[in-house]
Scaffold this active site. Structure first.
Site, mmCIF file in Angstrom:
data_model
loop_
_atom_site.group_PDB
_atom_site.id
_atom_site.type_symbol
_atom_site.label_atom_id
_atom_site.label_comp_id
_atom_site.label_asym_id
_atom_site.label_seq_id
_atom_site.Cartn_x
_atom_site.Cartn_y
_atom_site.Cartn_z
ATOM 1 C CB VAL A 1 -4.568 -7.502 -18.788
ATOM 2 C CG1 VAL A 1 -3.413 -7.436 -17.424
ATOM 3 C CG2 VAL A 1 -5.672 -8.159 -18.514
ATOM 4 C CD GLU B 1 -14.598 -5.842 -22.465
ATOM 5 O OE1 GLU B 1 -14.158 -6.688 -23.096
ATOM 6 O OE2 GLU B 1 -15.597 -5.081 -22.214
ATOM 7 N N GLY C 1 0.757 -1.112 -0.003
ATOM 8 C CA GLY C 1 0.009 0.109 0.050
ATOM 9 C C GLY C 1 1.077 1.502 0.116
ATOM 10 C CB THR C 2 4.407 2.248 -1.006
ATOM 11 O OG1 THR C 2 4.395 1.921 -2.316
ATOM 12 C CG2 THR C 2 4.971 1.470 -0.113
ATOM 13 C CD GLU D 1 4.864 2.188 -9.163
ATOM 14 O OE1 GLU D 1 3.737 1.816 -8.627
ATOM 15 O OE2 GLU D 1 5.705 1.170 -9.536
ATOM 16 C CG HIS E 1 2.193 -2.031 -15.476
ATOM 17 N ND1 HIS E 1 1.621 -3.301 -15.140
ATOM 18 C CD2 HIS E 1 3.048 -2.222 -16.312
ATOM 19 C CE1 HIS E 1 2.243 -4.268 -15.515
ATOM 20 N NE2 HIS E 1 3.514 -3.614 -16.282
HETATM 21 C C1 GAR Z 1 3.449 -1.370 -7.656
HETATM 22 O O1 GAR Z 1 4.832 -1.126 -8.175
HETATM 23 C C2 GAR Z 1 2.403 -1.035 -8.771
HETATM 24 O O2 GAR Z 1 2.791 -0.439 -9.780
HETATM 25 C C3 GAR Z 1 2.314 -2.644 -8.964
HETATM 26 O O3 GAR Z 1 2.243 -3.171 -7.753
HETATM 27 C C4 GAR Z 1 3.073 -2.548 -6.719
HETATM 28 C C5 GAR Z 1 2.060 -2.074 -5.697
HETATM 29 O O4 GAR Z 1 2.739 -1.453 -4.583
HETATM 30 N N1 GAR Z 1 1.153 -2.823 -9.848
HETATM 31 C C6 GAR Z 1 1.274 -3.895 -10.702
HETATM 32 O O5 GAR Z 1 2.062 -4.498 -11.129
HETATM 33 C C7 GAR Z 1 -0.083 -3.955 -11.450
HETATM 34 N N2 GAR Z 1 0.294 -4.745 -12.666
HETATM 35 P P1 GAR Z 1 2.106 -0.915 -3.507
HETATM 36 O O6 GAR Z 1 1.195 -1.899 -2.928
HETATM 37 O O7 GAR Z 1 3.361 -0.281 -2.380
HETATM 38 O O8 GAR Z 1 1.230 0.454 -3.695
#
Ligand code: GAR
Length: 200
Positions: free
Chosen positions: A143, A141, A11-12, A173, A108
């Site tokens: 991915v 739809e 959850g960052t 991000e 992503h």
């Molecule tokens: C993040 O790096 C996000 O981009 C990735 O999961 C991580 C979640 O981190 N998402 C994917 O790969 C989706 N395809 P977080 O829980 O610390 O926010």
């Protein structure tokens, strides 16, 4: 804009969104719900610390359709207008997506359309690219293929470990996702066929 953040893990990104909301830089967004498909998700604690309503719909306990209907019910009950996937590791059905057409965004950790799917940072390292980054896009739809809202690139060094690259991307991000949410809530994102445009 009544918004739900869907998570599966640490959850960052959620934390960055909640910080932006606290600093009033999330436009007209109101985060009203944090929903996890994993009861162990660390992000749930982050949500609770910010006094956000949380919900858990464990993907292990229910079959796929039941689990998704339960998520939809919770979203509808809370009058959710906009959904942010922030590390939500589950593919949504076309039925779900059609109910929130152009109202779901995802972050992503690669420059899409390169390296969709799992372990995007490892894919980038294995390919030997010199630049990678992150993408916020609208969920469709297909991915990791929806209209791209924002992207940010970072350098990839030959000596990078997967973690080093993932951390470098993650820092970006945390800036990109709140920015995209804010733009959306202010009505500054328009979608034309397969493209998203930012309008002033
Ligand atoms: C993040 O790096 C996000 O981009 C990735 O999961 C991580 C979640 O981190 N998402 C994917 O790969 C989706 N395809 P977080 O829980 O610390 O926010």
């Amino acid at each position: 804009m009544r918004t739900a953040v869907l998570i599966s893990g640490r959850g960052t990104n959620l934390e960055a969104i909640l910080k932006a909301e606290e600093e009033k830089s999330l436009g007209k967004t109101k985060i009203v719900l944090v929903l996890s498909n994993n009861p162990e998700a660390k992000g749930l604690e982050i949500a609770q610390r910010s006094h956000k309503q949380t919900a858990i719909v464990d993907k292990k306990n229910l079959d796929y359709c039941e689990q998704e209907s339960e998520i939809l019910e919770i979203l509808e009950h809370n009058k959710i207008e906009f959904i942010v996937l922030a590390g939500f590791m589950q593919i949504l059905s076309s039925n779900f997506i059609s109910k929130y057409k152009n109202k779901i965004i995802n972050i992503h950790p690669s420059l899409l359309p390169s390296f969709p799917g799992l372990k995007a940072q490892k894919q980038a390292l294995d390919f030997g690219v010199k630049i990678s980054g992150c993408t916020v896009h609208i969920v469709t739809e297909t991915v990791d293929e929806g209209p791209i809202i924002l992207q940010k690139c970072v350098e990839v060094y030959s000596e990078d470990s997967e973690k080093e690259l993932a951390d470098r991307i993650l820092r970006e991000e945390h800036v990109l996702l709140p920015k995209a949410i804010s733009l959306f809530s202010l009505g500054k994102i328009q979608v034309y066929s397969n493209k998203a445009r930012i309008v002033e």
